[in-house]
Design an enzyme around this catalytic site. Structure first.
Site, PDB file in Angstrom:
ATOM      1  N   ASP A  30      40.066 -75.892  -0.362  1.00 39.66           N
ATOM      2  CA  ASP A  30      40.822 -75.332  -0.141  1.00 39.66           C
ATOM      3  C   ASP A  30      40.836 -74.605   1.294  1.00 39.66           C
ATOM      4  O   ASP A  30      39.512 -74.155   1.583  1.00 39.66           O
ATOM      5  CB  ASP A  30      41.314 -73.991  -1.131  1.00 39.66           C
ATOM      6  N   LYS A  35      40.334 -67.367  -1.093  1.00 35.26           N
ATOM      7  CA  LYS A  35      40.473 -68.019  -2.446  1.00 35.26           C
ATOM      8  C   LYS A  35      39.061 -68.633  -2.979  1.00 35.26           C
ATOM      9  O   LYS A  35      38.870 -68.430  -3.967  1.00 35.26           O
ATOM     10  CB  LYS A  35      41.351 -69.344  -2.503  1.00 35.26           C
ATOM     11  N   THR A 124      54.050 -83.423  -5.923  1.00 36.19           N
ATOM     12  CA  THR A 124      55.197 -83.928  -6.098  1.00 36.19           C
ATOM     13  C   THR A 124      55.765 -84.350  -4.779  1.00 36.19           C
ATOM     14  O   THR A 124      56.104 -83.635  -3.937  1.00 36.19           O
ATOM     15  CB  THR A 124      56.160 -83.153  -7.218  1.00 36.19           C
ATOM     16  N   ASN A 215      61.681 -83.979 -14.322  1.00 33.80           N
ATOM     17  CA  ASN A 215      61.896 -82.619 -14.005  1.00 33.80           C
ATOM     18  C   ASN A 215      63.464 -82.165 -13.800  1.00 33.80           C
ATOM     19  O   ASN A 215      64.070 -81.326 -14.173  1.00 33.80           O
ATOM     20  CB  ASN A 215      61.283 -82.067 -12.786  1.00 33.80           C
ATOM     21  N   GLY A 264      63.949 -71.589 -13.001  1.00 40.69           N
ATOM     22  CA  GLY A 264      63.415 -71.277 -11.903  1.00 40.69           C
ATOM     23  C   GLY A 264      62.151 -71.869 -11.649  1.00 40.69           C
ATOM     24  O   GLY A 264      61.694 -72.855 -12.370  1.00 40.69           O
ATOM     25  N   CYS A 267      59.010 -75.600  -9.399  1.00 41.87           N
ATOM     26  CA  CYS A 267      59.403 -77.090  -9.650  1.00 41.87           C
ATOM     27  C   CYS A 267      60.728 -77.532  -9.730  1.00 41.87           C
ATOM     28  O   CYS A 267      61.181 -78.236  -8.995  1.00 41.87           O
ATOM     29  CB  CYS A 267      58.490 -77.578 -10.855  1.00 41.87           C
ATOM     30  N   ARG A 335      57.606 -66.955  -7.993  1.00 35.39           N
ATOM     31  CA  ARG A 335      58.225 -68.017  -6.933  1.00 35.39           C
ATOM     32  C   ARG A 335      59.652 -68.333  -7.584  1.00 35.39           C
ATOM     33  O   ARG A 335      59.742 -68.932  -8.780  1.00 35.39           O
ATOM     34  CB  ARG A 335      57.386 -68.861  -6.435  1.00 35.39           C
TER      35      ARG A 335
END
Ligand code: UGA
Length: 446
Positions: A30, A35, A124, A215, A264, A267, A335
């Site tokens: 990353d 992180k 995705t 999805n 929500g 995704c 989010r």
């Protein structure tokens, strides 16, 4: 096998830890140093049940490592997993491919004269991205021995560890037999323990489409049950009974029939919009997907109105107690959370309204998101527990389906609230008990 994972978010980290637990040698990469330092100290950077224990165990055993250095990370890797974000473009809503593109570009120099490497895309991504990555790398360096596969992820946030070890399907979109075999080997230890899991090998574009179609179908199912809930409220039916009756038909299935304030997360909203964008680019009208997006947007507005409508007419400075901020239970992720959106709409629609809010895991993330709206900061009080939000509240609303909210001490709540109104957007509280205690109770679809 040696596996490098690029991106340590909600997909990359559980995947990395899971693959390490299966016995692979994993290195997670990353760009964010903070992180990586946290992960190296054995601490997770996001909340997922069971993840931290598994991370520590595998870190101590040397099965998983963390680095910010991509070239070091992908050196000798047989599989490089792309698990970077593809956030929606703020205007067009198409998937923002910047991070995928950047990672692919970096791989061009890092994979020089490698042995064979499979680049597996777990982000995705728009249909055709596999081709784009394949061409980009091949065009820039002909000495890289590689294939690109699509390896869509079906983990749910909040259940990522469970879902990793108990998948119902693994979809591999590979256009070469060799790449397919490498990914089959990667998942071999998992498949041995999950005989019910189907390994589906398809072409790369089908695999990329399966992710969006899955999805969007689930999002449409939620939108359908939410519309049925509105219908039930008008005709005196009970959505819980209706969903139960529908779900007993195996063709329908009982999951994803839980009505609520709208779907929500990072995704469903993003993927439905990206699919709609791709369809429009191809002059295809995905009217059901469009109706799902629009219906969900309206639902969030109507839930905010529902909460404000419950405020007694003589209250000048309404106090709303809010249970839940995360986009669903089991996660700290706020989010595109319906709860956060409803909360913002309430604050916009009533300029005097104040909020007392609580979430078991998401307070810190919610606080950070609200910092972007300094005009609201003074009107939101973050509470330490669920009962605390009830203090002086005129309306209590439940916005996230945390199971513990169903144990709220309503008797205690009745004593400390200013007015006894409940708007339960997740049908978590006992309507019967609330009414007995003198509350005016409004659930969803009942
Ligand atoms: C979703 C999919 O379920 C995963 O299979 C997929 O891998 C993931 O997206 C992804 O693309 O990465 P997730 O976003 O973690 O997983 O959350 P879900 O559990 O699907 O819930 C999404 C939203 O729908 C939440 O706001 C939830 O509260 C809502 N929901 C879900 C309902 O309102 N009713 C339901 O019956 C189910």
């Amino acid at each position: 096998m040696k596996v490098a994972i690029i991106g340590t978010g909600y997909v990359g980290l559980p995947t990395g830890v899971g693959l390490a637990e299966l016995g692979h040698e994993v290195i997670c990469i990353d760009r964010e140093l903070a992180k990586i330092e946290k992960l190296q100290a054995g601490k997770v950077t996001l909340y997922e049940e069971g993840l931290e224990d598994l991370l520590r165990k595998n870190f101590q055993a040397g099965q998983i490592k963390f680095t910010t250095d991509l070239s070091e990370g992908v050196k000798d890797a047989q599989v490089v997993v792309l698990a970077v974000g593809t956030p929606p473009h703020p205007v067009t809503h198409e998937a923002d491919m910047r991070y995928v593109y950047e990672a692919a570009t970096e791989l061009v120099s890092c994979l020089q004269n490698n042995e064979y490497t499979v680049i597996a895309n777990k982000s995705t991504v728009p249909v055709g991205t596999g081709d784009m990555v394949q061409n980009l790398i091949a065009k820039n360096n002909q000495h890289i021995n590689f294939d690109v596969v699509s390896l869509p992820e079906f983990l749910r946030e909040g259940y990522a560890v469970h879902d990793f070890f108990h998948p119902n399907r693994i979809v591999i979109g590979a256009d070469t037999e060799r790449a397919k075999q490498v990914i089959c080997d990667l998942y071999k230890p998992l498949l041995q323990h999950n005989p019910q899991c189907t390994l589906l090998c398809v072409n790369r574009r089908s695999s990329e489409t399966i992710k969006y179609a899955s999805n969007s179908f689930l999002a449409a199912k939620i939108q359908f049950i939410n519309e049925m809930a509105d219908f039930c409220e008008c005709v005196g039916a009970d959505i819980n009974e209706v969903a139960q009756g529908m779900g007993l038909d195996a063709r329908i299935g009982k999951s994803f029939l839980q009505p609520g304030p709208g779907f929500g997360g990072s995704c469903f909203p993003k993927d439905t919009m990206a699919l709609d964008f791709m369809a429009r680019q191809n002059n295809i009208d995905l009217s059901l997907v469009r109706a799902t997006i629009e219906g969900n947007r309206k639902r969030i507005n109507s839930m905010a109105t529902r909460v404000l409508d419950a405020v007694a007419y003589d209250v000048t400075v309404p106090c709303i107690g809010v249970l839940g901020l995360a986009f669903k239970n089991g996660t700290d992720d706020c989010r595109v959370s319906p709860a956060m959106q409803i909360l913002q709409k309430i604050l916009q629609q009533n300029s005097k309204c104040i909020l007392r809010v609580f979430d078991p895991e998401a307070i810190e993330n919610a606080r950070m998101l609200l910092q972007a709206y300094p005009q609201y900061n003074t009107r939101v009080t973050f509470c330490n527990n669920a009962i605390d939000v009830c203090m002086g509240a005129d309306v209590l609303t439940v916005l996230t389906e945390w199971p513990e909210f169903s144990n709220l001490d309503l008797q205690h709540a009745a004593k400390i609230m200013r007015h006894l109104y409940i708007v339960d957007c997740r049908n978590m509280l006992s309507a019967e008990q609330a009414i007995k205690l003198g509350f005016s109770y409004r659930g969803i679809g009942i």
